[in-house]
Enzyme design. Structure first.
Site, mmCIF file in Angstrom:
data_model
loop_
_atom_site.group_PDB
_atom_site.id
_atom_site.type_symbol
_atom_site.label_atom_id
_atom_site.label_comp_id
_atom_site.label_asym_id
_atom_site.label_seq_id
_atom_site.Cartn_x
_atom_site.Cartn_y
_atom_site.Cartn_z
ATOM 1 N N HIS A 1 0.745 -1.193 -0.037
ATOM 2 C CA HIS A 1 -0.067 0.028 -0.042
ATOM 3 C C HIS A 1 1.089 1.040 -0.013
ATOM 4 C CE1 HIS A 1 -2.754 -2.897 1.688
ATOM 5 N NE2 HIS A 1 -3.810 -2.002 1.306
ATOM 6 N N GLU B 1 -10.830 -6.156 -4.854
ATOM 7 C CA GLU B 1 -10.946 -7.335 -3.736
ATOM 8 C C GLU B 1 -12.127 -7.187 -2.925
ATOM 9 O OE1 GLU B 1 -8.524 -7.981 0.525
ATOM 10 O OE2 GLU B 1 -7.328 -6.996 -1.382
ATOM 11 N N GLU C 1 -10.082 -12.781 -1.046
ATOM 12 C CA GLU C 1 -9.377 -12.834 0.067
ATOM 13 C C GLU C 1 -10.295 -13.990 0.921
ATOM 14 O OE1 GLU C 1 -8.541 -10.835 4.363
ATOM 15 O OE2 GLU C 1 -7.960 -9.674 2.653
ATOM 16 N N HIS D 1 -12.242 -12.628 3.789
ATOM 17 C CA HIS D 1 -13.414 -11.717 3.334
ATOM 18 C C HIS D 1 -14.688 -12.734 2.855
ATOM 19 C CE1 HIS D 1 -10.704 -8.056 2.499
ATOM 20 N NE2 HIS D 1 -10.692 -8.187 3.747
ATOM 21 N N ASP E 1 -5.666 -13.741 -1.739
ATOM 22 C CA ASP E 1 -5.226 -13.131 -0.609
ATOM 23 C C ASP E 1 -5.230 -14.429 0.217
ATOM 24 O OD1 ASP E 1 -4.601 -10.665 -1.330
ATOM 25 O OD2 ASP E 1 -5.887 -9.659 0.130
ATOM 26 N N ASP F 1 -12.235 -9.598 10.703
ATOM 27 C CA ASP F 1 -11.152 -9.970 9.798
ATOM 28 C C ASP F 1 -10.090 -10.336 10.481
ATOM 29 O OD1 ASP F 1 -10.151 -10.496 7.321
ATOM 30 O OD2 ASP F 1 -10.058 -8.394 6.785
ATOM 31 N N ASP G 1 -7.170 -12.077 9.625
ATOM 32 C CA ASP G 1 -6.001 -12.005 8.821
ATOM 33 C C ASP G 1 -5.043 -13.012 9.366
ATOM 34 O OD1 ASP G 1 -6.950 -10.278 6.826
ATOM 35 O OD2 ASP G 1 -6.096 -8.688 7.708
#
Length: 348
Positions: free
Chosen positions: A12, A143, A180, A183, A208, A219, A221
């Site tokens: 990013h 995404e 992802e 998600h 992802d 989320d 991750d």
């Protein structure tokens, strides 16, 4: 990354360089770090799988970026994506990602949803135009995520996103989906479902590779370590003939309590090995052929003359009614779900 043997990285814009007081200062900050990245890339042969603009953390984006009701915010987001596209291209990136964490709403009472969706479509079309202008040939990846931080995010899941792209004429090969897994589960689907929805619509572009905690409703991750899920994921990738120019990235992080440097290596190695194990399992399933044969047999009635006519779009109701009167009550075979599950598990 060299120790891991990984030849791609993702970023990013605001994660590698901070905001300044003005857009010019912010871009200068980014340029300084990008030059460092360029130097490191030349020394290591590591280049970006994708780059993206972070359009969700700064307070200016609290009502959205491309869907903000404030035109100055929309313009700022456009300027930020312009720069991020240029930087990704400069560094040799192969794709560019849009994650619209603030592109949604908290309540419809103060929201003109039609107008916001039209603004979002115009924003994405402008990105396509700028991509072509600067000679960037990478894929634009969207995404999906259903919510968090917004109550409702406009690209809720793959099917919603595909419908949006179709409605606004954005399906001409420029956009694909970055699925992802965490998600996917937040939207009420499995990762396999989302991958298959993207694959059969020819828009699967990147994955992802992460996962969430089934006991937690947000989320998290986490690194993907479930070999069963990895096998399902890789089955979609194989059926898709791969992901290039997309690939896999770990949108994942260590747990807060994992504080040793070696934990970074353990997590990434575990994630990569899990995906590799999944691919080996898919090879076993293909070589064995039993699961594919079970699916083939389930639909074999459509391999007949009447089935071929239906699949060709020529099965009119009058003809089918005559066939029903001729055949009588259909005999419906077993779905063999337990056998399918057993065959799948036997490869793990």
């Amino acid at each position: 990354m060299e120790k891991l043997g990984v030849e791609r990285w993702c970023f990013h814009d605001r994660d590698i360089a901070p905001d300044g007081k003005t857009l010019a200062e912010t871009n200068a900050n980014l340029d300084e770090i990008v030059e460092l990245a360029k130097q490191l890339q030349s020394e290591t042969n590591i280049k970006p799988l994708w780059g993206t603009a972070q359009l969700f953390m700064h307070p200016r984006y609290m009502h959205g970026a491309a869907t903000s009701p404030e035109v100055k915010v929309y313009a700022y987001a456009a300027a930020q994506v312009k720069k991020a596209l240029e930087v990704t291209h400069y560094l040799g990136g192969e794709n560019y990602v849009f994650w619209g964490g603030r592109e949604g709403y908290q309540t419809l009472l103060n929201t003109d949803m039609k107008r916001e969706l039209e603004h979002l479509a115009n924003f994405l079309q402008a990105a396509v135009n700028h991509k072509k202008k600067i000679g960037f040939n990478g894929t634009l990846l969207i995404e999906p995520k259903p919510q968090e931080p917004t109550k409702h995010q406009y690209d809720w899941d793959v099917a919603t996103t595909f419908s949006f792209l179709q409605k606004f004429g954005l399906t001409a090969g420029e956009f694909k989906i970055n699925v992802e897994c965490n998600h996917a589960t937040l939207s009420g689907h499995s990762c396999h479902h989302e991958l298959e929805t993207a694959r059969i619509n020819d828009i699967l572009g990147n994955i992802d590779a992460n996962t969430g905690d089934p006991q937690v409703g947000w989320d998290t991750d986490e690194f993907l370590t479930d070999i069963s899920e990895a096998t399902l994921i890789m089955s979609s990738v194989v059926k898709n003939d791969g992901l290039a120019p997309g690939g896999f990235n770990f949108d994942a992080k260590l747990r807060r309590e994992s504080t040793d440097v070696e934990d970074l290596f353990i997590a990434h190695i575990s994630g990569m090995d899990t995906m590799a194990r999944g691919l080996r399992n898919v090879a076993k399933l293909i070589e064995d052929g039993s699961l594919d044969e079970l699916v083939r047999k389930r639909y074999q009635s459509f391999d007949t003359e009447i089935g071929a006519m239906i699949e060709a779009g020529k099965g009119d109701f009058e003809t089918l009614e005559k066939k029903v009167l001729e055949w009588g009550e259909p005999t419906v075979p077993s779905g063999k779900q337990e056998l399918a599950e057993m065959l799948f598990q036997s490869a793990l």
